[in-house]
Design a protein around this motif. Structure first.
Motif, mmCIF file in Angstrom:
data_model
loop_
_atom_site.group_PDB
_atom_site.id
_atom_site.type_symbol
_atom_site.label_atom_id
_atom_site.label_comp_id
_atom_site.label_asym_id
_atom_site.label_seq_id
_atom_site.Cartn_x
_atom_site.Cartn_y
_atom_site.Cartn_z
ATOM 1 N N PRO A 112 -24.728 -2.458 -47.927
ATOM 2 C CA PRO A 112 -24.995 -1.030 -48.118
ATOM 3 C C PRO A 112 -25.728 -0.410 -46.938
ATOM 4 O O PRO A 112 -26.728 -0.956 -46.460
ATOM 5 N N ALA A 114 -27.039 2.629 -47.098
ATOM 6 C CA ALA A 114 -28.071 3.524 -47.611
ATOM 7 C C ALA A 114 -28.320 3.203 -49.075
ATOM 8 O O ALA A 114 -27.473 2.604 -49.755
ATOM 9 N N ARG A 115 -29.487 3.590 -49.543
ATOM 10 C CA ARG A 115 -29.832 3.366 -50.947
ATOM 11 C C ARG A 115 -28.871 4.139 -51.856
ATOM 12 O O ARG A 115 -28.538 5.287 -51.598
ATOM 13 N N GLY A 116 -28.436 3.493 -52.923
ATOM 14 C CA GLY A 116 -27.595 4.147 -53.899
ATOM 15 C C GLY A 116 -26.106 4.121 -53.596
ATOM 16 O O GLY A 116 -25.307 4.616 -54.402
ATOM 17 N N VAL A 117 -25.718 3.558 -52.440
ATOM 18 C CA VAL A 117 -24.301 3.517 -52.084
ATOM 19 C C VAL A 117 -23.523 2.632 -53.058
ATOM 20 O O VAL A 117 -22.399 2.961 -53.459
ATOM 21 N N TRP A 118 -24.140 1.525 -53.446
ATOM 22 C CA TRP A 118 -23.464 0.541 -54.281
ATOM 23 C C TRP A 118 -24.152 0.501 -55.639
ATOM 24 O O TRP A 118 -25.212 -0.086 -55.788
ATOM 25 N N TRP A 120 -25.508 -0.309 -59.418
ATOM 26 C CA TRP A 120 -25.940 -1.614 -59.932
ATOM 27 C C TRP A 120 -24.810 -2.358 -60.634
ATOM 28 O O TRP A 120 -24.673 -3.576 -60.482
ATOM 29 N N ARG A 123 -22.513 -3.919 -58.100
ATOM 30 C CA ARG A 123 -23.126 -5.068 -57.429
ATOM 31 C C ARG A 123 -23.123 -6.293 -58.324
ATOM 32 O O ARG A 123 -22.828 -7.407 -57.881
ATOM 33 N N ARG A 189 -20.647 2.479 -46.719
ATOM 34 C CA ARG A 189 -21.197 3.818 -46.615
ATOM 35 C C ARG A 189 -20.831 4.654 -47.841
ATOM 36 O O ARG A 189 -19.926 4.296 -48.602
#
Length: 241
Positions: A112, A114-118, A120, A123, A189
């Motif tokens: 990832p 950036a935070r929040g791209v993937w 939970w 993942r 991204r």
């Protein structure tokens, strides 16, 4: 790198993201867009930007990838999503690894950007599925969201899944055939337009996991042409894991 590389982009309603993805293709890489029933003008956008456009009426990621692969014309081919989440600039290095290291398949492991791209749920499902892959002797940490291989070798694997299980069946069959699989980190991204059809919702993720689990369950090494042998996964330095 000698020769050109056709890049398969399976598409369903990617008119917003596609221009940026096509513009980012490096020199020597040509787009083969397989439209899977878009209603937002995706094929017209792709054709207007110079891509080869083919159509697949059967719904499903695997159906679009397979039809796109059949339409390619180069010895080495690549597959990448058309939503802008993966950078086509990663492709030249992946092709060089394929040609220079004796690998049969080079795949990306998403990291990832950036935070929040993937989300939970996506993942978690990826960890479960890649863990199942390792029990089948394929030592990867992701499900090959971007990949490079030789065209005819891919076709000869005889992949039958036409839904989200396609990349899992690819990896299983490659492992059973003794392919040398090299996995490299690639930036993951935010997608360029709309919500992901898989990771964008829990429902989409569950559907993809269902298809992929079925692909794992039904694929047996005996079904693969050639002498089955454990695949070798290599890290970024080319060292076997």
């Amino acid at each position: 790198m000698d020769g050109r590389v056709d890049v398969v982009l399976p598409c369903l309603d990617e008119a917003e993201a596609l221009p940026g993805v096509l513009a980012a293709l490096p020199d020597g890489f040509d787009a083969v867009v397989c439209d899977n029933g878009s209603t937002d003008g995706t094929p017209e956008v792709a054709a207007g930007l110079g891509a080869l456009v083919v159509h697949e009426a059967r719904p499903g990621y695997g159906a679009a990838v397979h039809t796109g692969l059949e339409a390619t014309r180069t010895d080495v081919v690549a597959v990448i999503d058309a939503d802008g989440s993966l950078d086509p600039a990663e492709l030249p290095a992946m092709v060089r690894l394929l040609l220079d290291t004796g690998a049969d398949l080079v795949v990306g492991r998403r990291v990832p950007a950036a935070r929040g791209v993937w989300p939970w749920h996506a993942r978690v499902s990826n960890r479960v599925l890649s863990g199942l892959m390792r029990t089948r002797g394929v030592g990867v940490r992701d499900i090959a969201p971007i990949r490079v291989a030789r065209r005819q070798a891919l076709l000869d694997l005889g992949i039958t899944d036409r839904a989200f299980g396609y990349p899992l069946e690819l990896l299983i069959r490659a492992g059973a055939a003794g392919w040398r699989v090299r996995e490299v980190d690639v930036a993951y991204r935010p997608r360029a337009g709309g919500r992901s059809k898989v990771s964008g919702s829990v429902k989409g993720t569950v559907r993809a996991v269902r298809d992929m689990s079925k692909a794992i369950a039904r694929t047996r090494p005996a079904a693969v042409t050639g002498s089955p042998a454990p695949s070798t996964a290599l890290d970024d330095r080319g060292t076997a894991r």
